[in-house]
Structure formats: C-alpha cells, structure tokens
Design an enzyme around this catalytic site. Structure first.
Site, mmCIF file in Angstrom:
data_model
loop_
_atom_site.group_PDB
_atom_site.id
_atom_site.type_symbol
_atom_site.label_atom_id
_atom_site.label_comp_id
_atom_site.label_asym_id
_atom_site.label_seq_id
_atom_site.Cartn_x
_atom_site.Cartn_y
_atom_site.Cartn_z
ATOM 1 N N THR A 219 0.855 -1.185 0.000
ATOM 2 C CA THR A 219 0.000 0.000 0.000
ATOM 3 C C THR A 219 0.893 1.237 0.000
ATOM 4 O O THR A 219 2.014 1.185 0.495
ATOM 5 C CB THR A 219 -0.853 -0.032 1.282
ATOM 6 O OG1 THR A 219 -1.813 -1.055 1.118
ATOM 7 C CG2 THR A 219 -1.534 1.274 1.581
ATOM 8 N N ARG A 247 -14.690 -7.001 0.700
ATOM 9 C CA ARG A 247 -13.903 -6.553 1.862
ATOM 10 C C ARG A 247 -13.269 -5.174 1.623
ATOM 11 O O ARG A 247 -12.724 -4.894 0.562
ATOM 12 C CB ARG A 247 -12.811 -7.587 2.126
ATOM 13 C CG ARG A 247 -11.883 -7.271 3.307
ATOM 14 C CD ARG A 247 -10.613 -6.593 2.865
ATOM 15 N NE ARG A 247 -9.669 -6.450 3.985
ATOM 16 C CZ ARG A 247 -8.592 -5.677 3.955
ATOM 17 N NH1 ARG A 247 -8.302 -4.981 2.882
ATOM 18 N NH2 ARG A 247 -7.794 -5.599 4.986
ATOM 19 N N VAL A 248 -13.373 -4.313 2.603
ATOM 20 C CA VAL A 248 -12.712 -3.008 2.562
ATOM 21 C C VAL A 248 -11.765 -2.935 3.760
ATOM 22 O O VAL A 248 -12.137 -3.331 4.869
ATOM 23 C CB VAL A 248 -13.747 -1.860 2.627
ATOM 24 C CG1 VAL A 248 -13.045 -0.512 2.694
ATOM 25 C CG2 VAL A 248 -14.691 -1.915 1.421
ATOM 26 N N GLY A 249 -10.556 -2.451 3.535
ATOM 27 C CA GLY A 249 -9.567 -2.362 4.613
ATOM 28 C C GLY A 249 -9.611 -1.017 5.315
ATOM 29 O O GLY A 249 -10.592 -0.270 5.223
ATOM 30 N N THR A 270 -0.177 1.219 7.023
ATOM 31 C CA THR A 270 -0.122 0.044 6.153
ATOM 32 C C THR A 270 -0.002 -1.188 7.029
ATOM 33 O O THR A 270 0.724 -1.174 8.023
ATOM 34 C CB THR A 270 1.059 0.114 5.160
ATOM 35 O OG1 THR A 270 1.176 -1.159 4.512
ATOM 36 C CG2 THR A 270 2.379 0.445 5.837
ATOM 37 N N GLY A 271 -0.719 -2.231 6.656
ATOM 38 C CA GLY A 271 -0.700 -3.451 7.456
ATOM 39 C C GLY A 271 -2.018 -4.172 7.285
ATOM 40 O O GLY A 271 -2.808 -3.824 6.406
ATOM 41 N N GLY A 273 -5.444 -4.503 7.577
ATOM 42 C CA GLY A 273 -6.388 -3.417 7.830
ATOM 43 C C GLY A 273 -7.371 -3.676 8.945
ATOM 44 O O GLY A 273 -7.796 -2.745 9.639
#
Ligand code: ASP
Length: 355
Positions: A219, A247-249, A270-271, A273
C-alpha cells in the site's frame, strides 16, 4: 533640494514597502514529507538486489516529486496527491496499476485523502475503473457533499467529474495474478478465470519478485507539511490479496488508515487493515499527540509497538506534525519508506535496521 528630498522619500517608501512585502512572503514553516510503500516481511536476506534497487529508486523519485511540490510553495494536499498518483502508476506498488487481486480475480481499489487545515476528507472503496483512486478521493472531498463513496457509484462520480477512466484490465499485472493463484491454492479456494482483455498466461511463471512466502502489503501513503503550515495525509491500496465479499480495509477509513488534523498530526498506515480499523490507528496516534501531549515518535510507537502488537496485528505508520516532527513506526521486518525536511537530506529506507 526639495526635489531631492521627495525623491529620497519615495525611494525610502518603496524600500519599506518591498521589505514588508518580503516579510509577508516569508514562509511560516519549513516543508517536510514522509511516505511509505507498504510494510511487511521484507528481509534483506530474501530481497533480490535488483528488486531492492527498483524500490529504492521509486521511493527516492516519489520523495523528490513531493519535495518539489512543497518547495515551490505547493500545498500539502497537492504533494500528497502528486506522489500517490506516481505510485498508482507504478506496478511495484499495491495501488492503482499493480494492485493485488480479490479472490474473484478483480482489482478493487481503496483510497483516502484528508486536509488537516479544515478536517475535510474524501475516500473511495472498491473502485475498478478509475485510473487514479487518490484523485477521485480528492474529488469526493472537494466536489461532493459526502466523505466516502464505494463501488460502481464511486466510478460513476469519477466519470462525471471527467477523471481518467480505464478498463479494469489496465490494473492487471502478471506478478500479482500469480500471487493470487498461489494464495488461493494455499487457502483451497477456486481459481477464477483470467480477467477479460489481459495477455494470455505466460508459458513459464514470471519470476517471483518477492521472496517465496514473503508476506507484505505494498500500500502507499504520504503525509506532508507545507510552507503555510498545513498538513495532509493520503493512502491508496488494492487491499489484501484474495480478499473476499467486497472486503474493505483501513486505508479509505478516516481515522483508521488515514487521518490529518493541524491540531495534532497527519498519519497514513499500512498493514492488516482489520486491526487498524479496530484500533482506529491513525486517529489514535493523533489523540496521543493532542490529549497526552506526546512527541510524535512516541505516540506512533505507543500505537504500533503497544496497542497493535498487543492485538497481534502487523504493520506500520508514517506521521508528520505541523511543527515539523516526522515519524515512522512498524512492527514488521521492513517498511518501504522515505522522508525529507526542507534543507535536509532525503532518507530512503527499507529494513528495520536502517534509520
Ligand atoms: N492496509 C491495507 C488493507 O488492509 C493493506 C496494506 O497496507 O497493504 O487493505
């Protein structure tokens, strides 16, 4: 004599005027910028030299592009958008072209941007046809009454605003497709057909750019401080490989993966989510700065090495404050990252043993 007196007087007045207008133009702040290209299991021992060189070059060029915007007096929002657009064009990063695939074999892109001076924010989730999701997020912020748009509606808004539209196959890269196939096999999930309009499968698999089994995110995010003293944050991503069911982060969720307030700080994460959403990571860092008066680095470490690690989450953040403090913190072996302050040297780092 009288003529000379008036001449001298007017010269003095012009000089005084010039002086005060020069003072008025003197920037109140030194600019600064921090960016990331994702965190994860990025280890020196497993990184091919040419891959490492490619990332360092891309990070350094992105940093220079953002620094140039800020140095000529551009706004932090402009710098954030300009750098992220570059990364969205670069297949090295999991944003725009080169984004990871969903389990159904699609690229669904998320992005957000926030203006610390006004607390205005814009975000999009699951877009499939807008070339630069970060520019769409900015359009949502500046040209719609809403904060977050998703899916087909978000793409329709992009089209209405005259943003550059592309067929979904534009985002396809062979490398990410093969990562999807590997991930689906591992999870025992069906492998979808190759998307329409993409090149036929190569006879030999493409060389894995990542170490086998390497788990990383890719990301991209930028936080910036401009000469007017305003900060901004932005993040753009394809999310996680083989994500399912829409899916949404965290990246497009204001307060989770992206946040900016001139009263505290600007953060991009970032990671994985899911953890960042549960902790409201970006806003949490800013809250520690605002309410507990913590230095920025301490606040970022507290959230990443304290709260995120305790929850068994993985990832990192970059952050900036209106007084010029810059920070990054991550609990993974590496994070692609870079930073520079006005008058200072650019720093580009990947591994955890680097500054
Ligand atoms: N945070 C992103 C997400 O969960 C992934 C990443 O950082 O690469 O969607």
């Amino acid at each position: 004599m009288r003529r000379f007196f008036f001449l001298a007087l007017s010269v003095a007045m012009i000089m005084a005027g010039l002086n005060s207008s020069l003072q008025a133009q003197k920037p109140a702040h030194h600019w600064a910028i921090v960016l990331h290209g994702g965190a994860g299991v990025i280890e020196r021992a497993h990184m091919k030299p040419e891959t490492e060189a490619a990332y360092r070059k891309a990070l350094g060029e992105g940093l220079a592009a953002g620094a140039a915007v800020l140095d000529r007096g551009g706004s932090s929002l402009d710098a954030v958008e300009a750098v992220i657009r570059r990364f969205e064009d670069d297949p090295l990063f999991n944003a725009g072209r080169g984004a990871v695939f969903t389990a159904e074999g699609r690229n669904e892109l998320d992005a957000a941007i926030m203006d610390g001076s006004s607390l205005m924010a814009g975000a999009v989730a699951g877009v499939t046809r807008t070339k630069h999701p970060i520019t769409l997020a900015r359009a949502v912020m500046e040209k719609s009454p809403h904060v977050m748009l998703e899916g087909a509606g978000a793409d329709a808004f992009a089209q209405k605003e005259g943003l550059e539209m592309v067929p979904p196959s534009y985002f396809f890269t062979e490398r990410r497709w093969q990562s999807l196939v590997r991930e689906l096999k591992k999870e025992g999930l069906p492998i979808p057909q190759r998307p329409a309009g993409v090149p036929p499968a190569p006879a030999k698999p493409v060389a894995e750019i990542d170490a086998p089994g390497a788990h990383k995110f890719g990301t991209v995010g930028v936080v910036a401080l401009d000469k007017a003293g305003n900060i901004a944050a932005g993040t753009s991503t394809g999310g996680l490989t083989a994500k399912q069911w829409g899916r949404v982060g965290d990246s497009p969720i204001i307060g989770a993966g992206t946040y900016a307030s001139n009263k505290s700080c600007a953060v991009s994460g970032t990671g994985t989510g899911e953890f960042f959403i549960r902790l409201g990571v970006a806003r949490e860092v800013c809250n520690l700065v605002y309410f507990r008066k913590m230095p920025l680095q301490k606040a970022a470490d507290e959230v990443i090495h304290g709260e995120l690690t305790a929850l068994k989450g993985d990832g990192g953040v970059i952050a900036i404050a209106p007084d010029g403090q810059m920070a990054w913190s991550f609990n993974t072996p590496g994070m692609y990252r870079a930073r520079q302050a006005e008058g200072g040297k650019p720093i580009v780092s990947i591994y955890s043993d680097e500054p």
